[in-house]
Design a protein around this motif. Structure first.
Motif, PDB file in Angstrom:
ATOM      1  N   TRP A  70      52.941  52.290  36.627  1.00  0.00           N
ATOM      2  CA  TRP A  70      54.317  51.845  36.614  1.00  0.00           C
ATOM      3  C   TRP A  70      54.395  50.330  36.524  1.00  0.00           C
ATOM      4  CZ3 TRP A  70      55.122  49.694  41.580  1.00  0.00           C
ATOM      5  CH2 TRP A  70      54.359  50.228  42.613  1.00  0.00           C
ATOM      6  N   LEU A  71      55.522  49.899  35.970  1.00  0.00           N
ATOM      7  CA  LEU A  71      55.810  48.501  35.750  1.00  0.00           C
ATOM      8  C   LEU A  71      57.226  48.244  36.244  1.00  0.00           C
ATOM      9  CD1 LEU A  71      55.359  45.710  34.353  1.00  0.00           C
ATOM     10  CD2 LEU A  71      56.217  46.781  32.261  1.00  0.00           C
ATOM     11  N   ASN A  72      57.405  47.219  37.063  1.00  0.00           N
ATOM     12  CA  ASN A  72      58.739  46.891  37.575  1.00  0.00           C
ATOM     13  C   ASN A  72      59.070  45.454  37.199  1.00  0.00           C
ATOM     14  OD1 ASN A  72      61.081  46.392  38.995  1.00  0.00           O
ATOM     15  ND2 ASN A  72      60.411  47.479  40.822  1.00  0.00           N
ATOM     16  N   LEU A  73      60.079  45.309  36.336  1.00  0.00           N
ATOM     17  CA  LEU A  73      60.560  43.995  35.900  1.00  0.00           C
ATOM     18  C   LEU A  73      62.017  43.761  36.298  1.00  0.00           C
ATOM     19  CD1 LEU A  73      59.056  43.928  32.296  1.00  0.00           C
ATOM     20  CD2 LEU A  73      58.241  42.670  34.283  1.00  0.00           C
ATOM     21  N   HIS A  93      46.300  47.539  41.181  1.00  0.00           N
ATOM     22  CA  HIS A  93      47.652  47.382  41.731  1.00  0.00           C
ATOM     23  C   HIS A  93      47.874  45.905  42.052  1.00  0.00           C
ATOM     24  CE1 HIS A  93      51.266  48.438  44.072  1.00  0.00           C
ATOM     25  NE2 HIS A  93      50.880  47.441  44.855  1.00  0.00           N
ATOM     26  N   LEU A  94      48.876  45.307  41.392  1.00  0.00           N
ATOM     27  CA  LEU A  94      49.197  43.909  41.613  1.00  0.00           C
ATOM     28  C   LEU A  94      50.690  43.779  41.877  1.00  0.00           C
ATOM     29  CD1 LEU A  94      48.396  40.913  41.582  1.00  0.00           C
ATOM     30  CD2 LEU A  94      48.695  40.942  39.088  1.00  0.00           C
ATOM     31  N   ASN A  95      51.028  43.325  43.079  1.00  0.00           N
ATOM     32  CA  ASN A  95      52.423  43.155  43.457  1.00  0.00           C
ATOM     33  C   ASN A  95      52.728  41.668  43.576  1.00  0.00           C
ATOM     34  OD1 ASN A  95      55.002  43.164  44.493  1.00  0.00           O
ATOM     35  ND2 ASN A  95      54.579  44.672  46.089  1.00  0.00           N
ATOM     36  N   LEU A  96      53.516  41.172  42.622  1.00  0.00           N
ATOM     37  CA  LEU A  96      53.960  39.785  42.620  1.00  0.00           C
ATOM     38  C   LEU A  96      55.484  39.707  42.729  1.00  0.00           C
ATOM     39  CD1 LEU A  96      51.594  38.478  39.800  1.00  0.00           C
ATOM     40  CD2 LEU A  96      51.499  37.835  42.209  1.00  0.00           C
ATOM     41  N   GLY A  97      56.092  40.762  43.224  1.00  0.00           N
ATOM     42  CA  GLY A  97      57.540  40.819  43.339  1.00  0.00           C
ATOM     43  C   GLY A  97      58.094  39.809  44.332  1.00  0.00           C
ATOM     44  N   PHE A  98      59.349  39.410  44.120  1.00  0.00           N
ATOM     45  CA  PHE A  98      60.070  38.508  45.014  1.00  0.00           C
ATOM     46  C   PHE A  98      59.370  37.156  45.154  1.00  0.00           C
ATOM     47  CE2 PHE A  98      61.520  42.722  46.050  1.00  0.00           C
ATOM     48  CZ  PHE A  98      62.880  42.563  46.177  1.00  0.00           C
ATOM     49  N   ASN A  99      59.128  36.533  44.001  1.00  0.00           N
ATOM     50  CA  ASN A  99      58.570  35.188  43.948  1.00  0.00           C
ATOM     51  C   ASN A  99      59.423  34.353  43.007  1.00  0.00           C
ATOM     52  OD1 ASN A  99      55.955  34.853  45.547  1.00  0.00           O
ATOM     53  ND2 ASN A  99      55.625  36.835  44.562  1.00  0.00           N
ATOM     54  N   LYS A 100      58.856  33.317  42.442  1.00  0.00           N
ATOM     55  CA  LYS A 100      59.582  32.420  41.542  1.00  0.00           C
ATOM     56  C   LYS A 100      58.840  32.272  40.211  1.00  0.00           C
ATOM     57  CE  LYS A 100      61.467  29.838  45.415  1.00  0.00           C
ATOM     58  NZ  LYS A 100      62.847  30.213  45.298  1.00  0.00           N
ATOM     59  N   LEU A 155      47.053  49.341  36.591  1.00  0.00           N
ATOM     60  CA  LEU A 155      47.956  50.476  36.385  1.00  0.00           C
ATOM     61  C   LEU A 155      49.337  50.247  36.981  1.00  0.00           C
ATOM     62  CD1 LEU A 155      45.555  53.454  37.172  1.00  0.00           C
ATOM     63  CD2 LEU A 155      46.399  52.735  34.933  1.00  0.00           C
ATOM     64  N   GLN A 156      49.409  49.411  37.996  1.00  0.00           N
ATOM     65  CA  GLN A 156      50.683  49.198  38.681  1.00  0.00           C
ATOM     66  C   GLN A 156      50.930  47.700  38.796  1.00  0.00           C
ATOM     67  OE1 GLN A 156      49.841  51.270  42.285  1.00  0.00           O
ATOM     68  NE2 GLN A 156      50.103  53.262  41.353  1.00  0.00           N
ATOM     69  N   LEU A 157      52.015  47.264  38.169  1.00  0.00           N
ATOM     70  CA  LEU A 157      52.361  45.853  38.159  1.00  0.00           C
ATOM     71  C   LEU A 157      53.811  45.690  38.582  1.00  0.00           C
ATOM     72  CD1 LEU A 157      51.743  42.892  37.465  1.00  0.00           C
ATOM     73  CD2 LEU A 157      52.347  43.418  35.089  1.00  0.00           C
ATOM     74  N   LEU A 158      54.016  44.959  39.656  1.00  0.00           N
ATOM     75  CA  LEU A 158      55.368  44.691  40.151  1.00  0.00           C
ATOM     76  C   LEU A 158      55.660  43.206  39.996  1.00  0.00           C
ATOM     77  CD1 LEU A 158      54.092  47.124  41.959  1.00  0.00           C
ATOM     78  CD2 LEU A 158      56.214  46.856  43.178  1.00  0.00           C
TER      79      LEU A 158
END
Length: 136
Positions: A126-129, A75-82, A102-105
Motif C-alpha cells: 500500500w501507498l498513502n499520499l 515498510h517505511l512510514n514518513l507520514g506527518f512530516n514536512k 511494499l508499504q510506503l506512507l
C-alpha cells in the motif's frame, strides 16, 4: 548486543541516533520526535532493517542514498512530516530487490513532487499520499 527492535518514540530527539552498534536491528520506531533531517550515514550498517517509522517528526531534508544499504526495507512510514520531494533514485530505494519496499506512507507532508516506480498493486502493499500538495 543482539537487538532486533527498538522503540524510541516521543523522546523529543532532534537528530537520529547512530545505530552502528546494533547491526541486527530489523524494526526502528522513531515517531513523535523532532527530527528534521535524515542524514546519509544513519542507517548505513542496518542491512537487516525491515520496518522504519519516522512519522510525526519535522523531517524536511533527506540526504541522497540514505536507504541504499537497506535492501530488506519493506515498510517505511514518513507520514506527518514536512517532506516536499520524494524520489526513489535520490534516496537509494531498491525497487528490484526480492524484499522490496511494499508499504510506503507519505501522508500529511508538503509533497509537490513524487517519483517512484514501485508496483503497489499486490494485496500486501500500500501507498498513502493523502493530504499533500501534489493535487493542488
Amino acid at each position: 548486543i543482539n537487538l532486533a527492535s527498538t522503540n524510541l518514540t516521543n523522546l523529543v530527539f532532534d537528530k537520529i541516533l547512530i545505530f552502528d552498534f546494533f547491526p541486527n536491528l530489523a524494526i526502528i520506531n522513531l515517531s513523535y520526535n523532532s527530527i528534521q533531517w535524515i542524514r546519509q550515514n544513519k542507517f548505513t550498517k542496518l542491512s537487516h532493517l525491515k520496518q522504519l517509522d519516522l512519522s510525526y517528526n519535522r523531517i524536511s531534508f533527506i540526504d541522497k542514498y540514505v536507504f541504499l544499504n537497506n535492501p530488506n526495507l519493506v515498510h517505511l512510514n514518513l507520514g506527518f512530516n514536512k517532506i516536499r520531494i520524494f524520489n526513489q533514485d535520490l534516496y537509494g530505494i531498491n525497487v528490484n530487490a526480492p524484499n522490496r519496499l511494499l508499504q510506503l506512507l507519505l501522508n500529511n507532508n508538503d509533497l509537490v513532487e513524487f517519483d517512484i516506480t514501485i508496483n503497489f498493486h499486490t494485496p500486501e502493499s500500500w501507498l498513502n499520499l493523502e493530504n499533500n500538495l501534489l493535487y493542488e
